[in-house]
Motif scaffolding. Structure first.
Motif, PDB file in Angstrom:
ATOM      1  N   THR A   1       0.839  -1.204   0.000  1.00  0.00           N
ATOM      2  CA  THR A   1       0.000   0.000   0.000  1.00  0.00           C
ATOM      3  C   THR A   1       0.869   1.248   0.000  1.00  0.00           C
ATOM      4  O   THR A   1       1.961   1.264   0.572  1.00  0.00           O
ATOM      5  CB  THR A   1      -0.914   0.038   1.234  1.00  0.00           C
TER       6      THR A   1
ATOM      7  N   SER B   1       0.010   5.258   0.944  1.00  0.00           N
ATOM      8  CA  SER B   1      -1.067   6.066   1.498  1.00  0.00           C
ATOM      9  C   SER B   1      -0.591   7.469   1.837  1.00  0.00           C
ATOM     10  O   SER B   1       0.598   7.704   2.072  1.00  0.00           O
ATOM     11  CB  SER B   1      -1.644   5.398   2.760  1.00  0.00           C
TER      12      SER B   1
ATOM     13  N   TYR C   1      -6.065   8.579   2.143  1.00  0.00           N
ATOM     14  CA  TYR C   1      -6.284   7.794   0.928  1.00  0.00           C
ATOM     15  C   TYR C   1      -5.181   6.755   0.791  1.00  0.00           C
ATOM     16  O   TYR C   1      -4.018   7.010   1.133  1.00  0.00           O
ATOM     17  CB  TYR C   1      -6.283   8.708  -0.295  1.00  0.00           C
TER      18      TYR C   1
ATOM     19  N   PHE D   1      -3.645   3.633  -2.017  1.00  0.00           N
ATOM     20  CA  PHE D   1      -3.658   2.823  -3.239  1.00  0.00           C
ATOM     21  C   PHE D   1      -2.955   1.518  -2.906  1.00  0.00           C
ATOM     22  O   PHE D   1      -1.830   1.517  -2.379  1.00  0.00           O
ATOM     23  CB  PHE D   1      -2.940   3.536  -4.381  1.00  0.00           C
TER      24      PHE D   1
ATOM     25  N   THR E   1      -5.365  -4.474  -8.068  1.00  0.00           N
ATOM     26  CA  THR E   1      -5.230  -3.109  -7.542  1.00  0.00           C
ATOM     27  C   THR E   1      -6.563  -2.600  -7.039  1.00  0.00           C
ATOM     28  O   THR E   1      -7.616  -2.901  -7.609  1.00  0.00           O
ATOM     29  CB  THR E   1      -4.688  -2.149  -8.615  1.00  0.00           C
ATOM     30  N   ARG E   2      -6.492  -1.810  -5.982  1.00  0.00           N
ATOM     31  CA  ARG E   2      -7.699  -1.196  -5.418  1.00  0.00           C
ATOM     32  C   ARG E   2      -7.338   0.154  -4.780  1.00  0.00           C
ATOM     33  O   ARG E   2      -6.221   0.369  -4.320  1.00  0.00           O
ATOM     34  CB  ARG E   2      -8.333  -2.094  -4.336  1.00  0.00           C
ATOM     35  N   HIS E   3      -8.330   1.050  -4.752  1.00  0.00           N
ATOM     36  CA  HIS E   3      -8.229   2.319  -4.023  1.00  0.00           C
ATOM     37  C   HIS E   3      -8.997   2.181  -2.709  1.00  0.00           C
ATOM     38  O   HIS E   3      -9.933   1.382  -2.609  1.00  0.00           O
ATOM     39  CB  HIS E   3      -8.820   3.468  -4.845  1.00  0.00           C
TER      40      HIS E   3
END
Length: 574
Positions: free
Chosen positions: A176, A178, A205, A207, A286-288
């Motif tokens: 991650t 962030s 936030y 990613f 992948t994710r947010h």
């Protein structure tokens, strides 16, 4: 692949020992020496390590030198914002992916860089890596597994085995990046110095990108047989499954080829191309996500603190692929990371203060107030020169809040030298010792008046004159009062041998005495300015005991002052 991941995580931990020996060893004496160059003295008991005193311009940016110089020269009321250190953080601790599959114990590490924006808010950039595991407690349709292009033909092999069912599991190596906003909850206080314990909350936030794999085939490449899986409690199912997760043993089913990851072989990788927004032709997924969390840190020294932090990352959209399920499951997956954090302040302490979230801004104010050169008291009366309206008060004299000698009776002689502290107004004026002249007794005054009448003196035929009343604390003449004074003036004009004595009342305190004077003065001014009575025909008296709202007019031929100075000009209304 796995060894590289472990190497990366161990490398993060290795930075702890490196940072521990790379700290600035500038002592607090350096700070004191830099302050002494400005000629500023600090009151006894001030602890530079706990007070944030940065006199001079060595700890502010060049663009703010002018503001800081103006502040030190007392031409600006605000100091410049100091430069503060950066914070390097390293964290380790357990990690879990909370989702549709029950998580098992995982572990993670992170490295971060934090910068204070103010004494409350700071921003932090962080890289994290974690190894996460999960084991389901119920059989699922093989269609729920994230198989992608299914190069091993897993779906076909489970078509008949277990009625097309499998026991879901996963191994996810999640990385991650962030960016978080952190708010300190107790940096500012009016009752202590710099905090020793920092409570904070964070939001931001993230990613994330992940390598996800599942253990779906045994060492022979065939589907596992879960036909004997019990249907009892979750604990019973997990115990049974754990018993099957060691290959080539008589009472175990799942293979251990390679002997890695709790004795399991995760041979089926989740294919990132099964997602519309995957990058690459294979994993990662992948994710947010959005971050939320809180933590507590304990200061060990001005350069080091240690704490514990709980952080949750809520991944957007269909995040079930992170636990080996396809998007059709449509459930949320959240990363839970609990870490012990080791934080190091980076920077030269002779040029930067601690991170502002560890600094109480009130320290600067309180220490400035405590510095002797800014609070001189030349006459020693307890009121500093900058507020003292009487800078040369005699020693031992009591003063008011403005540094003026107390004068209770308002006779112009301070109480410390007044031999008659409460001189009645009717005894004024007083001598140099504050002693007034006592009026004649009534019997003597009557005798003197009778003797005076025996002498040839001008006569006055006016029998009586009116009195004037005022409302409340006003000094304004209303219509009735003006009419009465106009009538009195007509009588005086018709009797040029007569004078008028204005008698004001109110002697109980300074304010009453001044109000009595103001009202007599208002009557006097009206007779002179509006009615043309000569000032020499008016006798001015005030401060007698009686009705404080009344001024009496008495006809007379005696002599007396037509002008008397106000007893308390600071209370004057007219």
């Amino acid at each position: 692949m796995a060894s590289k991941k472990y190497t990366m995580m161990l490398g993060l931990l290795g930075l702890i020992s490196t940072a521990a020996f790379a700290q600035d060893t500038t002592s607090s004496s350096t700070m004191n020496n830099s302050m002494s160059k400005t000629g500023t003295s600090i009151s006894a008991g001030t602890n530079a390590d706990d007070s944030w005193i940065y006199d001079g311009t060595n700890r502010v940016r060049a663009s703010q030198d002018a503001q800081q110089t103006s502040f030190l020269n007392h031409t600006s009321v605000y100091p410049a914002k100091p430069k503060s250190m950066w914070e390097l953080g390293i964290g380790v601790g357990p990690s879990f992916l909370l989702g549709p599959i029950d998580p098992r114990f995982g572990y993670g590490a992170s490295i971060s860089l934090r910068k204070s924006l103010s004494h409350i808010f700071s921003i932090r950039a962080q890289y994290g890596a974690s190894m996460n595991y999960g084991q389901d407690f119920q059989l699922r349709s093989i269609g729920e597994a994230a198989l992608g292009t299914d190069p091993n033909g897993v779906a076909t092999k489970y078509a008949t085995a277990n009625g097309g069912k499998y026991l879901a599991n996963y191994k996810t190596f999640l990385q991650t990046a962030s960016a978080d906003l952190i708010a300190d909850l107790n940096a500012i206080s009016s009752y202590r110095g710099n905090e020793k314990t920092s409570w904070y909350v964070l939001a931001g936030y993230t990613f994330g990108w992940a390598d996800v794999a599942e253990n779906l085939l045994n060492s022979s490449g065939a589907a596992y047989d879960w036909s004997s899986l019990p249907t009892g409690s979750r604990k019973d199912i997990r115990n049974y499954a754990d018993g099957q997760l060691h290959a080539n043993q008589s009472n175990k089913i799942l293979d251990t080829k390679g002997n890695n990851d709790f004795g399991r072989q995760y041979e089926t990788a989740v294919d990132g191309n099964s997602r519309s927004n995957a990058i690459g032709s294979a994993p990662p997924v992948t994710r947010h996500g959005l971050d939320a969390g809180m933590g507590i840190a304990f200061k060990v020294s001005p350069r080091f603190n240690i704490g514990i932090e709980q952080k949750f990352t809520f991944f957007f959209g269909n995040s079930d692929m992170l636990v080996g399920l396809n998007n059709r499951v449509n459930q949320q997956t959240t990363l839970s990371s609990t870490q012990v954090r080791f934080n190091f302040n980076l920077g030269n302490s002779s040029k930067r203060v601690e991170p502002l979230n560890w600094v109480n801004p009130n320290n600067y104010l309180y220490n400035k107030v405590a510095e002797a050169p800014y609070l001189p008291d030349a006459d020693g009366d307890g009121v500093t020169d900058q507020f003292d309206l009487e800078p040369n008060t005699p020693k031992g004299c009591a003063v008011d809040t403005h540094g003026r000698s107390l004068d209770t009776d308002g006779d112009g002689v301070p109480d410390c030298r007044d031999k008659q502290v409460l001189t009645p107004q009717s005894w004024f004026p007083v001598d140099a010792d504050g002693v007034g002249t006592e009026p004649e007794p009534a019997c003597c005054a009557a005798l003197r008046d009778s003797l005076a009448h025996m002498q040839v003196a001008p006569s006055c035929s006016i029998a009586n004159l009116p009195s004037v009343r005022f409302s409340k604390s006003s000094v304004k003449l209303d219509d009735a009062a003006q009419a009465a004074l106009t009538s009195a003036a007509a009588q005086l004009n018709a009797n040029p041998n007569c004078k008028v004595k204005l008698v004001g009342y109110g002697a109980s305190n300074k304010r009453a005495q001044q109000l009595s004077w103001d009202r007599v003065n208002a009557v006097k001014n009206f007779l002179i300015e509006k009615q043309g009575i000569s000032e020499g025909r008016i006798i001015f008296t005030y401060g007698y005991d009686g009705d404080a709202n009344t001024v009496d007019l008495q006809s007379t031929t005696e002599e007396g002052p037509s002008t008397v100075p106000a007893p308390h000009p600071n209370l004057q209304k007219s």
